[in-house]
Design a protein around this motif. Structure first.
Motif, mmCIF file in Angstrom:
data_model
loop_
_atom_site.group_PDB
_atom_site.id
_atom_site.type_symbol
_atom_site.label_atom_id
_atom_site.label_comp_id
_atom_site.label_asym_id
_atom_site.label_seq_id
_atom_site.Cartn_x
_atom_site.Cartn_y
_atom_site.Cartn_z
ATOM 1 N N PRO A 54 -6.892 14.652 0.575
ATOM 2 C CA PRO A 54 -7.849 14.098 -0.384
ATOM 3 C C PRO A 54 -7.076 13.371 -1.477
ATOM 4 O O PRO A 54 -6.133 13.939 -2.054
ATOM 5 N N HIS A 55 -7.439 12.129 -1.744
ATOM 6 C CA HIS A 55 -6.657 11.361 -2.716
ATOM 7 C C HIS A 55 -7.478 10.185 -3.216
ATOM 8 O O HIS A 55 -8.493 9.815 -2.607
ATOM 9 N N LEU A 56 -7.038 9.597 -4.317
ATOM 10 C CA LEU A 56 -7.570 8.326 -4.783
ATOM 11 C C LEU A 56 -6.410 7.515 -5.335
ATOM 12 O O LEU A 56 -5.695 7.967 -6.236
ATOM 13 N N THR A 57 -6.218 6.332 -4.759
ATOM 14 C CA THR A 57 -5.165 5.436 -5.218
ATOM 15 C C THR A 57 -5.754 4.548 -6.309
ATOM 16 O O THR A 57 -6.684 3.784 -6.045
ATOM 17 N N CYS A 58 -5.248 4.691 -7.519
ATOM 18 C CA CYS A 58 -5.793 3.960 -8.677
ATOM 19 C C CYS A 58 -4.793 2.908 -9.133
ATOM 20 O O CYS A 58 -3.846 3.216 -9.874
ATOM 21 N N PHE A 59 -5.003 1.671 -8.706
ATOM 22 C CA PHE A 59 -4.092 0.578 -9.053
ATOM 23 C C PHE A 59 -3.948 0.457 -10.577
ATOM 24 O O PHE A 59 -4.956 0.452 -11.307
ATOM 25 N N ALA A 60 -2.720 0.377 -11.050
ATOM 26 C CA ALA A 60 -2.463 0.233 -12.493
ATOM 27 C C ALA A 60 -2.744 -1.208 -12.904
ATOM 28 O O ALA A 60 -1.954 -2.118 -12.629
ATOM 29 N N LEU A 70 -7.957 -7.819 -8.751
ATOM 30 C CA LEU A 70 -8.684 -6.554 -8.915
ATOM 31 C C LEU A 70 -9.819 -6.453 -7.899
ATOM 32 O O LEU A 70 -10.041 -5.405 -7.294
ATOM 33 N N LYS A 71 -10.526 -7.567 -7.690
ATOM 34 C CA LYS A 71 -11.641 -7.558 -6.746
ATOM 35 C C LYS A 71 -11.153 -7.298 -5.326
ATOM 36 O O LYS A 71 -11.761 -6.539 -4.565
ATOM 37 N N LEU A 72 -10.055 -7.936 -4.987
ATOM 38 C CA LEU A 72 -9.456 -7.719 -3.659
ATOM 39 C C LEU A 72 -9.178 -6.232 -3.455
ATOM 40 O O LEU A 72 -9.530 -5.644 -2.430
ATOM 41 N N LEU A 73 -8.551 -5.610 -4.437
ATOM 42 C CA LEU A 73 -8.210 -4.188 -4.311
ATOM 43 C C LEU A 73 -9.465 -3.317 -4.309
ATOM 44 O O LEU A 73 -9.563 -2.354 -3.550
ATOM 45 N N ILE A 238 -0.043 11.918 -10.150
ATOM 46 C CA ILE A 238 1.410 11.754 -10.183
ATOM 47 C C ILE A 238 1.831 10.456 -10.880
ATOM 48 O O ILE A 238 3.010 10.160 -11.055
ATOM 49 N N GLY A 239 0.839 9.655 -11.331
ATOM 50 C CA GLY A 239 1.172 8.410 -12.034
ATOM 51 C C GLY A 239 1.653 7.337 -11.070
ATOM 52 O O GLY A 239 1.398 7.405 -9.861
ATOM 53 N N GLY A 240 2.337 6.352 -11.613
ATOM 54 C CA GLY A 240 2.875 5.267 -10.781
ATOM 55 C C GLY A 240 4.387 5.362 -10.747
ATOM 56 O O GLY A 240 4.941 6.444 -10.910
ATOM 57 N N GLY A 241 5.042 4.225 -10.561
ATOM 58 C CA GLY A 241 6.485 4.216 -10.737
ATOM 59 C C GLY A 241 7.336 3.887 -9.534
ATOM 60 O O GLY A 241 8.547 3.673 -9.688
ATOM 61 N N LEU A 242 6.754 3.853 -8.335
ATOM 62 C CA LEU A 242 7.589 3.554 -7.167
ATOM 63 C C LEU A 242 8.177 2.146 -7.288
ATOM 64 O O LEU A 242 7.455 1.181 -7.520
ATOM 65 N N GLY A 243 9.483 2.054 -7.122
ATOM 66 C CA GLY A 243 10.179 0.783 -7.291
ATOM 67 C C GLY A 243 10.094 -0.104 -6.056
ATOM 68 O O GLY A 243 9.640 0.313 -4.986
ATOM 69 N N ILE A 244 10.513 -1.348 -6.234
ATOM 70 C CA ILE A 244 10.575 -2.302 -5.125
ATOM 71 C C ILE A 244 11.987 -2.871 -5.078
ATOM 72 O O ILE A 244 12.786 -2.686 -5.999
ATOM 73 N N ARG A 245 12.281 -3.588 -4.006
ATOM 74 C CA ARG A 245 13.598 -4.198 -3.869
ATOM 75 C C ARG A 245 13.579 -5.573 -4.526
ATOM 76 O O ARG A 245 12.930 -6.500 -4.033
ATOM 77 N N TYR A 246 14.256 -5.714 -5.648
ATOM 78 C CA TYR A 246 14.417 -7.013 -6.286
ATOM 79 C C TYR A 246 15.726 -7.650 -5.817
ATOM 80 O O TYR A 246 15.817 -8.845 -5.626
ATOM 81 N N GLU A 275 -1.150 6.208 -9.334
ATOM 82 C CA GLU A 275 -1.380 5.038 -10.200
ATOM 83 C C GLU A 275 -0.341 3.949 -9.932
ATOM 84 O O GLU A 275 0.341 3.502 -10.855
ATOM 85 N N PRO A 276 -0.207 3.512 -8.695
ATOM 86 C CA PRO A 276 0.818 2.513 -8.417
ATOM 87 C C PRO A 276 0.428 1.133 -8.927
ATOM 88 O O PRO A 276 -0.740 0.745 -8.862
ATOM 89 N N GLY A 277 1.373 0.419 -9.450
ATOM 90 C CA GLY A 277 1.144 -0.963 -9.859
ATOM 91 C C GLY A 277 2.102 -1.866 -9.104
ATOM 92 O O GLY A 277 1.744 -2.542 -8.147
#
Ligand code: LLP
Length: 415
Positions: A54-60, A70-73, A238-246, A275-277
């Motif tokens: 059970p989860h809800l992904t809440c875009f930051a 926002l509409k797309l998501l 758990i908030g957001g924060g997962l990094g990406i490869r720059y 809360e991933p952004g």
């Protein structure tokens, strides 16, 4: 992070098969360009990895607040994490479901709390006793119950840039563990609040799983300590924060990250909130800019482009690396150059001593991985009109934010 939508076809850089040069011809430069496909793929990576919890992904929303994004998501089933009434207003505009909205932030104004209460959002994440008291009093005043999560400061080091680390004891964010425990232990102090959740957010652009796991361990310990009261909780955020490869970072994939959290929290029987952004929109966006001129300094070769630090502040604010690709791949050897904007500040740069192929006036460059905290941090400094935003979706492109006009620049000013 899945497949890249930005690829060369012959020598022409394309976004999901569309020529970026052709888009630039139509809309002018500079502009932000987003791939709907990539945003969708990243959002679905969270959903697929979490299918059995059970989860809800809440875009930051702060990462990219354009209505079309926002509409797309929203259409994909995303919830949202907001930090202001302005972000709430945007969500109203796209018809987002109140019960999929989290309200975070260390300093919410009374009117913002009231707006959240009246909208009937899923949960306020509160970051201080003062704030809990205020939410309680405003809820009382409007005869509404408020669902709240206490944002814990778990005291972990996320090993990221100092300006975007938030989970350690020296930061303004969250409530220390022991203080939080006391708050949960005396709910009678807040008769108009329901303590629905426990939350944290330890920082951004985190490229290892370990800090997240440590944060979850802290939250878990607290839930256990709360005993019966812990059993009344519904959400673990758990908030957001997962990094990406720059550049050369090797962050865990969305799948690895989400699976790890799912496994770690499964036994708690709480609904997982995320809360991933950046991890959803970061790699989906590029900033397309045109070379105004090149100039040879005493020591350095400069490429002056028509985007500036007002359009993208990450390089100068965080020393952030953004890859830069020529929109038409030229032949010739790479040489080190500084890619800079036209603004009167030495900090107005996108890259320093970067190895790039030959570049000349009129060429287009794509500054990569700017879908998160790019346009959303743009300003009008130097009275520059903010750039247009364009989305590629289903094989065509459309402007999702017009380039500002000169009239826009002054329309709120009075002589
Ligand atoms: N939740 C909360 C409470 C946050 O404060 C943030 C970001 C997020 C979620 C989303 O974090 P993400 O998944 O995007 O890492 N302007 C900086 C990043 C600032 C992040 C602020 N908080 C940058 O350009 O790197």
């Amino acid at each position: 992070m899945g497949m890249d939508s930005y690829r060369y076809k012959n020598a022409a850089l394309c976004c999901d098969g569309l020529s970026i040069a052709a888009i630039a011809d139509a809309v002018g430069t500079p502009f932000y360009l987003y791939s709907a496909t990539m945003i969708e793929r990243n959002f679905k990576a969270f959903e697929n990895a979490l299918y059995d919890v059970p989860h809800l992904t809440c875009f930051a929303v702060k990462a990219n607040s354009n209505l079309a994004v926002l509409k797309l998501l929203h259409d994909l089933g995303s919830g949202f994490d907001i930090v202001s009434q302005g972000e709430l207003y945007r969500l109203e505009k796209i018809g987002a479901d109140a019960k999929r909205i989290l309200f975070s932030g260390v300093g919410k104004r009374d009117e913002e709390i009231v707006a959240g209460l009246q909208t009937g959002i899923l949960q306020f994440n509160a970051e201080s006793k003062d704030e809990l008291q205020r939410i309680n009093d405003l809820a009382s005043k409007y005869s509404i119950r408020a669902d709240v999560g206490v944002r814990i400061n778990p005291g972990v080091d996320p090993k990221t840039h100092a300006y975007i680390a938030t989970g350690s004891e020296n930061h303004k964010f969250g409530i220390p563990m022991d203080a939080a425990q006391r708050i949960y232990a005396e709910p009678r102090k807040y008769p108009h609040l329901t303590f629905t959740g426990i939350s944290c957010h330890i920082g951004s652009q985190i490229t290892e799983l370990r800090p997240f796991q440590e944060a979850v361990e802290s939250l878990q310990r607290l839930v256990v300590k709360l005993g019966a009261r812990g059993k009344c909780l519904k959400f673990l955020d758990i908030g957001g924060g997962l990094g990406i490869r720059y550049d050369k970072e090797q962050p865990p994939s969305i799948e690895e990250y989400a699976r790890s959290l799912a496994e770690q929290t499964r036994s708690l029987n709480l609904t997982l909130l995320l809360e991933p952004g950046r991890s959803i929109v970061g790699k989906a966006g590029v900033l397309v800019t045109k070379v105004i001129l090149t100039k040879q300094g005493a020591r350095k070769q400069f490429v002056v482009v028509d985007a500036g630090m007002n359009d993208l502040i990450r390089p100068t604010l965080y020393g952030a690396f953004h890859a830069i690709d020529p929109v038409r791949k030229p032949a010739g050897a790479c040489r080190p150059m500084d890619v800079v904007g036209p603004i009167c500040e030495t900090g107005d740069f996108f890259a320093q001593n970067r190895l790039l192929p030959p570049v000349k006036a009129g060429d287009l460059l794509a500054i990569r991985d700017v879908g998160a905290y790019g346009f959303s941090q743009a300003s009008n400094y130097n009275s520059r009109r903010r750039a247009a935003e364009v989305m590629v979706q289903n094989g065509s492109f459309r402007v999702i934010r017009e380039r500002e006009s000169f009239e826009d620049l002054v329309k709120l000013e009075r002589l």
